[in-house]
Design a protein around this motif. Structure first.
Motif, PDB file in Angstrom:
ATOM      1  N   GLN A  21      -1.526  25.609  85.158  1.00  0.00           N
ATOM      2  CA  GLN A  21      -1.858  24.448  85.333  1.00  0.00           C
ATOM      3  C   GLN A  21      -3.119  24.332  84.754  1.00  0.00           C
ATOM      4  N   VAL A  22      -3.094  22.922  84.035  1.00  0.00           N
ATOM      5  CA  VAL A  22      -4.142  22.457  83.487  1.00  0.00           C
ATOM      6  C   VAL A  22      -4.819  21.174  84.022  1.00  0.00           C
ATOM      7  N   THR A  23      -6.305  21.197  84.442  1.00  0.00           N
ATOM      8  CA  THR A  23      -6.529  19.924  85.039  1.00  0.00           C
ATOM      9  C   THR A  23      -7.808  19.480  84.413  1.00  0.00           C
TER      10      THR A  23
ATOM     11  N   LEU B 214      -9.775  17.498  75.276  1.00  0.00           N
ATOM     12  CA  LEU B 214      -9.039  17.079  76.311  1.00  0.00           C
ATOM     13  C   LEU B 214      -9.380  15.956  77.223  1.00  0.00           C
ATOM     14  N   LYS B 215      -8.174  15.178  77.780  1.00  0.00           N
ATOM     15  CA  LYS B 215      -8.497  14.029  78.420  1.00  0.00           C
ATOM     16  C   LYS B 215      -7.755  14.073  79.715  1.00  0.00           C
ATOM     17  N   PRO B 216      -8.129  13.206  80.681  1.00  0.00           N
ATOM     18  CA  PRO B 216      -7.598  13.311  82.163  1.00  0.00           C
ATOM     19  C   PRO B 216      -6.075  13.530  81.917  1.00  0.00           C
ATOM     20  N   GLU B 217      -5.374  12.543  81.102  1.00  0.00           N
ATOM     21  CA  GLU B 217      -3.919  12.340  80.846  1.00  0.00           C
ATOM     22  C   GLU B 217      -3.344  13.882  80.518  1.00  0.00           C
TER      23      GLU B 217
ATOM     24  N   VAL C  16     -11.229  21.905  83.611  1.00  0.00           N
ATOM     25  CA  VAL C  16     -12.074  21.559  82.451  1.00  0.00           C
ATOM     26  C   VAL C  16     -12.397  20.034  82.458  1.00  0.00           C
ATOM     27  N   GLN C  17     -13.606  19.521  81.955  1.00  0.00           N
ATOM     28  CA  GLN C  17     -14.150  18.326  81.890  1.00  0.00           C
ATOM     29  C   GLN C  17     -13.448  17.634  80.692  1.00  0.00           C
ATOM     30  N   THR C  18     -13.634  16.389  80.739  1.00  0.00           N
ATOM     31  CA  THR C  18     -12.916  15.676  79.791  1.00  0.00           C
ATOM     32  C   THR C  18     -13.885  16.046  78.544  1.00  0.00           C
TER      33      THR C  18
END
Length: 126
Positions: free
Chosen positions: A121-123, A85-88, A11-13
């Motif tokens: 997994q969440v990316t 959601l954030k990259p972290e 998913v995107q930021t």
């Protein structure tokens, strides 16, 4: 007892995902559940804990206001709703459960849990 975690993905930021943890041989009407996550090279950390009797007992600072937990007792499934959601937030997410009611100081300790899902997994891309 089996816990089946699902719902992860790319998913995107700023995007949202809802993770599911479906149980067989165990009922979420009792005990405690915690969503953990583990990013590459990091230790597994508790994200959010909840007891059967009510709402969350612990929410990690890093996800406060963005992640919530809910349950569908009829489906014997617990959900982790994630927004903004954030990259972290990128990690493998695990659900863990126990028949005991854990207090907040205990619910983030991995050894307190009897049952674990396989991880999803969440990316989050920037």
């Amino acid at each position: 007892v089996q816990l089946q975690a699902s719902g992860g993905g790319l998913v995107q930021t700023g995007g949202s995902l809802r993770l599911s943890c479906a149980a067989s041989g165990f009922t979420f009407s009792y005990g405690s559940i915690t969503w953990f996550r583990q990013a590459p090279g990091k230790e597994r950390e508790a994200v959010l804990c909840a007891r059967s009797s009510g709402g969350p007992t612990y929410v990690a600072k890093s996800v406060k206001g963005r992640f919530t937990i809910s349950r569908d007792n009829a489906k014997n499934t617990v959900y982790l709703q994630m927004i903004s959601l954030k990259p972290e937030d990128t990690a493998v997410y695990y659900c863990a459960a126990t028949g005991r009611n854990l207090i907040s100081s205990s619910c983030h300790i991995t050894t307190n849990f009897d049952y674990w899902g396989q991880g999803t997994q969440v990316t989050v891309s920037s």
